[in-house]
Structure formats: structure tokens, C-alpha cells
Design an enzyme around this catalytic site. Structure first.
Site, PDB file in Angstrom:
ATOM      1  N   GLY A  48      -9.000 -27.423  28.100  1.00 30.62           N
ATOM      2  CA  GLY A  48     -10.129 -26.511  27.910  1.00 30.62           C
ATOM      3  C   GLY A  48     -10.553 -25.730  29.136  1.00 30.62           C
ATOM      4  O   GLY A  48     -11.070 -24.622  29.035  1.00 30.62           O
ATOM      5  N   ASP A 107     -20.595 -32.241  26.463  1.00 31.08           N
ATOM      6  CA  ASP A 107     -21.193 -32.461  25.150  1.00 31.08           C
ATOM      7  C   ASP A 107     -21.943 -33.799  25.206  1.00 31.08           C
ATOM      8  O   ASP A 107     -23.103 -33.851  25.588  1.00 31.08           O
ATOM      9  CB  ASP A 107     -20.051 -32.439  24.122  1.00 31.08           C
ATOM     10  CG  ASP A 107     -20.520 -32.581  22.692  1.00 31.08           C
ATOM     11  OD1 ASP A 107     -21.705 -32.378  22.428  1.00 31.08           O
ATOM     12  OD2 ASP A 107     -19.683 -32.873  21.818  1.00 31.08           O
ATOM     13  N   LYS A 135     -24.474 -29.120  26.614  1.00 26.43           N
ATOM     14  CA  LYS A 135     -25.341 -29.278  25.436  1.00 26.43           C
ATOM     15  C   LYS A 135     -26.318 -30.415  25.715  1.00 26.43           C
ATOM     16  O   LYS A 135     -25.994 -31.576  25.429  1.00 26.43           O
ATOM     17  CB  LYS A 135     -24.512 -29.636  24.197  1.00 26.43           C
ATOM     18  CG  LYS A 135     -23.488 -28.609  23.764  1.00 26.43           C
ATOM     19  CD  LYS A 135     -22.760 -29.126  22.519  1.00 26.43           C
ATOM     20  CE  LYS A 135     -21.589 -28.283  22.131  1.00 26.43           C
ATOM     21  NZ  LYS A 135     -20.771 -28.906  21.066  1.00 26.43           N
ATOM     22  N   PHE A 156     -21.174 -26.431  17.554  1.00 24.12           N
ATOM     23  CA  PHE A 156     -19.774 -26.400  17.967  1.00 24.12           C
ATOM     24  C   PHE A 156     -19.373 -24.971  18.317  1.00 24.12           C
ATOM     25  O   PHE A 156     -19.506 -24.058  17.521  1.00 24.12           O
ATOM     26  CB  PHE A 156     -18.868 -26.948  16.869  1.00 24.12           C
ATOM     27  CG  PHE A 156     -17.529 -27.357  17.401  1.00 24.12           C
ATOM     28  CD1 PHE A 156     -17.373 -28.559  18.081  1.00 24.12           C
ATOM     29  CD2 PHE A 156     -16.426 -26.525  17.263  1.00 24.12           C
ATOM     30  CE1 PHE A 156     -16.145 -28.923  18.610  1.00 24.12           C
ATOM     31  CE2 PHE A 156     -15.194 -26.884  17.786  1.00 24.12           C
ATOM     32  CZ  PHE A 156     -15.056 -28.090  18.459  1.00 24.12           C
ATOM     33  N   VAL A 157     -18.897 -24.797  19.544  1.00 30.05           N
ATOM     34  CA  VAL A 157     -18.543 -23.460  20.016  1.00 30.05           C
ATOM     35  C   VAL A 157     -17.050 -23.369  20.322  1.00 30.05           C
ATOM     36  O   VAL A 157     -16.409 -24.379  20.625  1.00 30.05           O
ATOM     37  CB  VAL A 157     -19.368 -23.072  21.269  1.00 30.05           C
ATOM     38  CG1 VAL A 157     -20.836 -22.919  20.913  1.00 30.05           C
ATOM     39  CG2 VAL A 157     -19.194 -24.094  22.388  1.00 30.05           C
ATOM     40  N   ASP A 163     -11.557 -25.034  21.972  1.00 34.41           N
ATOM     41  CA  ASP A 163     -10.764 -24.920  20.753  1.00 34.41           C
ATOM     42  C   ASP A 163     -11.411 -25.614  19.566  1.00 34.41           C
ATOM     43  O   ASP A 163     -12.271 -26.471  19.699  1.00 34.41           O
ATOM     44  CB  ASP A 163      -9.393 -25.576  20.962  1.00 34.41           C
ATOM     45  CG  ASP A 163      -9.491 -27.108  20.990  1.00 34.41           C
ATOM     46  OD1 ASP A 163     -10.259 -27.635  21.821  1.00 34.41           O
ATOM     47  OD2 ASP A 163      -8.832 -27.764  20.159  1.00 34.41           O
ATOM     48  N   ARG A 169      -8.689 -20.846  21.628  1.00 39.83           N
ATOM     49  CA  ARG A 169      -8.746 -20.959  23.088  1.00 39.83           C
ATOM     50  C   ARG A 169      -8.547 -19.603  23.756  1.00 39.83           C
ATOM     51  O   ARG A 169      -9.074 -19.348  24.831  1.00 39.83           O
ATOM     52  CB  ARG A 169      -7.661 -21.915  23.607  1.00 39.83           C
ATOM     53  CG  ARG A 169      -7.865 -23.381  23.259  1.00 39.83           C
ATOM     54  CD  ARG A 169      -6.934 -24.222  24.116  1.00 39.83           C
ATOM     55  NE  ARG A 169      -6.727 -25.578  23.604  1.00 39.83           N
ATOM     56  CZ  ARG A 169      -7.515 -26.603  23.889  1.00 39.83           C
ATOM     57  NH1 ARG A 169      -8.574 -26.444  24.633  1.00 39.83           N
ATOM     58  NH2 ARG A 169      -7.252 -27.804  23.419  1.00 39.83           N
TER      59      ARG A 169
END
Ligand code: IMP
Ligand code: MG
Length: 183
Positions: A48, A107, A135, A156-157, A163, A169
Site C-alpha cells: 500500500g 486503521d 482513522k 473504507f477508502v 486497494d 491501487r
């Protein structure tokens, strides 16, 4: 691709490519100031953080070394599993080094809290964290983060490295994924 190519999959665009680049440039100035006269190793968390690493590193107007780790914490869904495993370790010996972990999102905090203590046990000079997104409402483990791009709601982003089932991505912007895509 940009948000116009997947607009039916997004609820909204949170951050455009331009906003992301501008924010990373601001963070790069802070990093330059904080690590002035110090040798710095930035560690990207695959997969990521690839985009953040590439753009942050090029924003830095100083020498920096780059290394990578791969850690499994998510399956292919949208919920954190809490299980952390090293899939690829550092190639660099970080003893006595200043280490800055670079991630795209925090997260639950499970991954980075585990990783920070793992890297700290290798006796580096310092270990800090830079994340593009966080978050706060989802946090389950306290994580001390030195640099945050933005705090975002608990949704959820995708995009800019983030992804859903390995897709999105390569989206230049960051957007909230529409629930119809994953439900
Ligand atoms: P944490 O351990 O729950 O903090 O999450 C660690 C990883 O989960 C992040 O580095 C991401 O790879 C992934 N993740 C968490 N939230 C999202 C999201 O909203 N979209 C895509 N990936 C996410
Ligand atoms: Mg990640």
C-alpha cells in the site's frame, strides 16, 4: 487512472492527486527539519505504501535511504484480522539508525503497533511513523504517529496505493468505496 475512470465505484473523492502531492510536500519539509544533519532510513510497508514512498522520497530535498517490509494483516476483505506476520523483512541492519516507517493508512493500529515494537527491539537510534491517512475512530491499539497527512472518518477508502481486493491501487486520487462494490 483517476476518479473519473471509476466514478460509479466511489461515493466521493476525499483527496485529489494535487491535494495529496501538496500535503506530502508539507510533510517532507517537516521531516527535513526534524532530521536535519541526521542520516535517515525510510521503510515502506508493501504494498500500500508504494505511492506514498515514491512521492515522499522525491519531495525530500536531502539524501534518504529506502527499504521495504511486507506484512500480512488483512486478508482480501475490508476488516482487519489482527494477525500480523512478516512476509518480507528489511534488508538493512537498523542498529543505531534513524528509521521512519511510511504507511498509507492506520486503521485499527494493530499492524503498526506490532511493527514499531518489532523494529524497536533491533536497537535503532529512533523509530517514528509517517502515515498519509489515519482513522481515529477505528483505533484499537495506541500508536504514536509523528506525521499524519489527514485524519479521516471510519470508512473504507481506495486509491493511491490503497486497494480493495488488489484493485484501485493505481487510482491517482483517494475516494470512499461505494458499499455496492463490496457487499
Ligand atoms: P490496521 O492494522 O488495521 O491499522 O491496518 C493496516 C492495513 O490495513 C493498512 O496498511 C492497509 O493496508 C489496510 N487498510 C486499512 N484500512 C483500509 C482502507 O480503508 N482501505 C484499504 N486498505 C485499508
Ligand atoms: Mg498497508
Amino acid at each position: 487512472m483517476d476518479a473519473s475512470h471509476v466514478d460509479q465505484d466511489l461515493v466521493n473523492v476525499l483527496f485529489t492527486e494535487k491535494q495529496i502531492q501538496d500535503r506530502l510536500a508539507e510533510l517532507a519539509r517537516e521531516v527535513e527539519r526534524d532530521y536535519a544533519d541526521q542520516d535517515l532510513l525510510i521503510v515502506g510497508i508493501l504494498r500500500g505504501a508504494v505511492m506514498v514512498m515514491a512521492d515522499l522520497a522525491r519531495s525530500l530535498e536531502r539524501h534518504v535511504e529506502m527499504d521495504w517490509m511486507a506484512i500480512s494483516s488483512y486478508g482480501s476483505g475490508t476488516k482487519s484480522s489482527g494477525v500480523v506476520r512478516i512476509l518480507k523483512d528489511l534488508d538493512t541492519d537498523i542498529t543505531g539508525r534513524h528509521v521512519l516507517i511510511v504507511d498509507e493508512i492506520i486503521d485499527t493500529g494493530l499492524t503498526l503497533s506490532w511493527l514499531t515494537s518489532n523494529l524497536s527491539s533491533r536497537e535503532p537510534a529512533s523509530v517514528e511513523i509517517l502515515t498519509l491517512l489515519r482513522k481515529p475512530e477505528a483505533l484499537q491499539m495506541p500508536v504514536e504517529v509523528k506525521y499524519v497527512g489527514w485524519d479521516i472518518p471510519n470508512e473504507f477508502v481506495v486509491g493511491y496505493g490503497l486497494d480493495y481486493r488488489e484493485r484501485y491501487r493505481n487510482l491517482r486520487d483517494i475516494g470512499t468505496l461505494a458499499p455496492h462494490v463490496y457487499s
